[in-house]
Design a protein around this motif. Sequence first.
Motif, mmCIF file in Angstrom:
data_model
loop_
_atom_site.group_PDB
_atom_site.id
_atom_site.type_symbol
_atom_site.label_atom_id
_atom_site.label_comp_id
_atom_site.label_asym_id
_atom_site.label_seq_id
_atom_site.Cartn_x
_atom_site.Cartn_y
_atom_site.Cartn_z
ATOM 1 N N SER A 27 0.827 -1.192 0.000
ATOM 2 C CA SER A 27 0.000 0.000 0.000
ATOM 3 C C SER A 27 0.869 1.252 0.000
ATOM 4 N N PHE A 28 1.931 1.220 0.799
ATOM 5 C CA PHE A 28 2.786 2.413 0.834
ATOM 6 C C PHE A 28 3.476 2.615 -0.511
ATOM 7 N N ALA A 29 4.097 1.561 -1.037
ATOM 8 C CA ALA A 29 4.883 1.715 -2.262
ATOM 9 C C ALA A 29 3.986 1.959 -3.476
ATOM 10 N N HIS A 30 2.894 1.212 -3.577
ATOM 11 C CA HIS A 30 2.054 1.305 -4.767
ATOM 12 C C HIS A 30 1.117 2.507 -4.712
ATOM 13 N N ASP A 31 0.484 2.745 -3.554
ATOM 14 C CA ASP A 31 -0.496 3.827 -3.470
ATOM 15 C C ASP A 31 0.154 5.174 -3.159
ATOM 16 N N ILE A 32 0.954 5.198 -2.086
ATOM 17 C CA ILE A 32 1.477 6.502 -1.670
ATOM 18 C C ILE A 32 2.672 6.902 -2.528
ATOM 19 N N TYR A 33 3.662 5.985 -2.687
ATOM 20 C CA TYR A 33 4.853 6.379 -3.455
ATOM 21 C C TYR A 33 4.551 6.493 -4.951
ATOM 22 N N ALA A 34 4.135 5.402 -5.573
ATOM 23 C CA ALA A 34 4.042 5.393 -7.036
ATOM 24 C C ALA A 34 2.875 6.242 -7.537
ATOM 25 N N ASN A 35 1.732 6.163 -6.881
ATOM 26 C CA ASN A 35 0.578 6.858 -7.432
ATOM 27 C C ASN A 35 0.309 8.224 -6.818
ATOM 28 N N TYR A 36 0.649 8.418 -5.548
ATOM 29 C CA TYR A 36 0.398 9.725 -4.945
ATOM 30 C C TYR A 36 1.591 10.652 -5.170
ATOM 31 N N MET A 37 2.771 10.201 -4.748
ATOM 32 C CA MET A 37 3.925 11.079 -4.860
ATOM 33 C C MET A 37 4.393 11.201 -6.315
ATOM 34 N N LYS A 38 4.489 10.072 -7.015
ATOM 35 C CA LYS A 38 4.987 10.114 -8.394
ATOM 36 C C LYS A 38 3.853 10.209 -9.410
ATOM 37 N N LYS A 39 2.640 10.326 -8.942
ATOM 38 C CA LYS A 39 1.462 10.470 -9.819
ATOM 39 C C LYS A 39 1.382 9.373 -10.877
ATOM 40 N N GLY A 40 1.755 8.173 -10.500
ATOM 41 C CA GLY A 40 1.616 7.050 -11.415
ATOM 42 C C GLY A 40 2.689 6.993 -12.488
ATOM 43 N N LYS A 41 3.698 7.868 -12.391
ATOM 44 C CA LYS A 41 4.729 7.879 -13.442
ATOM 45 C C LYS A 41 6.070 7.496 -12.843
ATOM 46 N N VAL A 42 6.199 6.237 -12.473
ATOM 47 C CA VAL A 42 7.483 5.764 -11.977
ATOM 48 C C VAL A 42 8.247 5.211 -13.170
ATOM 49 N N GLU A 43 9.389 5.836 -13.501
ATOM 50 C CA GLU A 43 10.092 5.437 -14.726
ATOM 51 C C GLU A 43 10.666 4.028 -14.617
ATOM 52 N N ASP A 44 11.414 3.802 -13.554
ATOM 53 C CA ASP A 44 12.052 2.512 -13.386
ATOM 54 C C ASP A 44 11.048 1.526 -12.775
ATOM 55 N N PRO A 45 10.699 0.467 -13.492
ATOM 56 C CA PRO A 45 9.688 -0.456 -12.957
ATOM 57 C C PRO A 45 10.142 -1.135 -11.664
ATOM 58 N N ASP A 46 11.452 -1.198 -11.461
ATOM 59 C CA ASP A 46 11.925 -1.840 -10.228
ATOM 60 C C ASP A 46 11.848 -0.909 -9.015
#
Lengths: 113, 541
Positions: B371-390
Amino acid sequence: MSDHARAPIDFLAEEENPEFKALKRKRFSIVVPLSIAFLAWYFLYVILSTYAHDFMSTKVVGLINVGLILGLLQFVSTFAITMFYVSFANNKLDPPAAEIRDRLERESEGVQP
Amino acid sequence: MTLTASLVSQATTEVENNPVLNIAIFAAFVAVTMFIVLRASRNNKTASDYYAGGRSFTGPQNGFAIAGDYLSAASFLGICGAIAVNGYDGFLYSIGFLVAWLVALLLVAELMRNTGKFTMADVLSFRLKQRPVRMAAAISTLAVCFFYLLAQMAGAGGLVSLLMGIDSKLGQSLVIAVVGTLMIIYVLVGGMKGTTWVQIVKAILLILGAAAMTVWVLALNGFNLSTLLGAAVDNAAAGVGEGVLNPGLQYGANPLDFISLALALVLGTAGLPHVLMRFYTVPTAKEARRSVVWAIWLIGAFYLFTLVLGYGAAALVGAETIKNAPGGVNSAAPLLALYLGGPILMGFISAVAFATILAVVAGLAITAAASFAHDIYANYMKKGKVEDPDAEVKIARRTVIVIGAVAIIGGIGVQGQNIAFLVALAFAVAASANLPTIIYSLFWKRFTTRGAVWSIYGGLGAAVLLIAFSPVVSGNPDAMIPGADFVLFPLKNPGIISIPLGFILGWLGSVTDRTIESPELAAEMDVRAHTGFGAEKAVEH
């Protein structure tokens, strides 16, 4: 969602599709009454256990009382609803859902160059 | 008390002073599961592998894993003990825990599987505004995981004194640290795949152990339930007698409290984030349905066993002996095992109880990390645009370490405190903050972002505030802070207020909201939920 289907599908039209509407209606016609029924039955049991102590303490066979029997019946009804719903979903919901899904997949693939 | 009871308590002391056997059996469990986790981790490449085990588990496998996740130490040791001491009222508890699965089966599992990817927030934010809804859903996910985790870790400390004979504060802290570290390793290395296998192994051991003891207890009573009940009545706590067979022993004084608890139990399960996340580990909605069905059979059978085991412990060990044992009511099942099969069976049951804590905290940790990595980091902070898939998985792994540290420190901090209410609080939050938004998102077209945000924060806030001002936190000798008294709310369970509030706020926020949510996305979600079109597929290796 970042992984939408490859070709655009008109979901607004799809939602009005009679097949789809029939599928939804079929699901709700079973799921809604079943949910109301099991919740009502559960709360009836909870309220009896909370407020009807004398009734629940009535012995039926040996030391086994009404409360224990009703409690065990909650298990029975849970298992029964589970089996009923699964056979319903397998036979009545999965085939039409798969039909619509396959058609949509064909459509979205078909537009793809 | 009879001669047997005093023999048991004597034997208990001896076994507890010589806990090598318990530790050896537990170490064997850790060794076997660690081997499985290492093997399972070979294919952990993508986020789908890490969060959802590649979506490659079968329904029955996932059903066992759900049972493993759900049958926590609280429900195994706690319910056995509650039945042994409080009789019928302990049984009431388990019925709520079981019936709750019908909500998951009929209303939630399949539609969630069809519309989500990794987390609860995926479904809630599908057709609403991503950032506010994701943030709210992630906060409530983290809150539920935190309360549940803390309760499990505190339980671990208590179990240590009972099962391993370690009474010193330092020794208990050390064991909590070991549990936390093992959990970090499992989740870090194994991801969802490894965690799932730990749950499966643990569920099999737990259910087999309970089944064997149940048959044993029934055999001692001529396979006659009434005879067993009679023996339990004879050995009940002083002044209780036949009261153990009737409702009211535990909740008789405050009936509204029980109704409030019953609401939270039956509506909370389908909103528990670590349960919801399990639906993504299977390839299709049909398998998600199958897994719930398996879970219902396993969990139902297990609770029937606990009924026999609880009354069996009262009959064979005696309610007074259990209450006075180290670990209190939680010792009912281990003491019964000792009575039946001697130190070896007690060692087995104790190790299973320990494995239970380990497996449940691992499941909670991966849910919170996802939840933290997928919801807060990738989608909230990075707005769903995480370049590196890892990058997202990397963040998830780091979160696991943080969660492990929080669990260890928190677990040591709450040692000896009475925080059993945290499990009930986790269910109340799940039912008040999560379930209303899930139900509205799946079934109510006019539901809006504001409705979701109001419902989640309102339900979460109400449940936590009501608990803070309830008798479990202050105002009486059994409370968490016995010295203070700031009780404003008379019940120990907030559900009866906070659950309707969550539903009302979701409705009110939506009908007063003028913004119109995308009808296209709503239609897409509807079609996908019911047909499975576009649902996430299993990973091919």
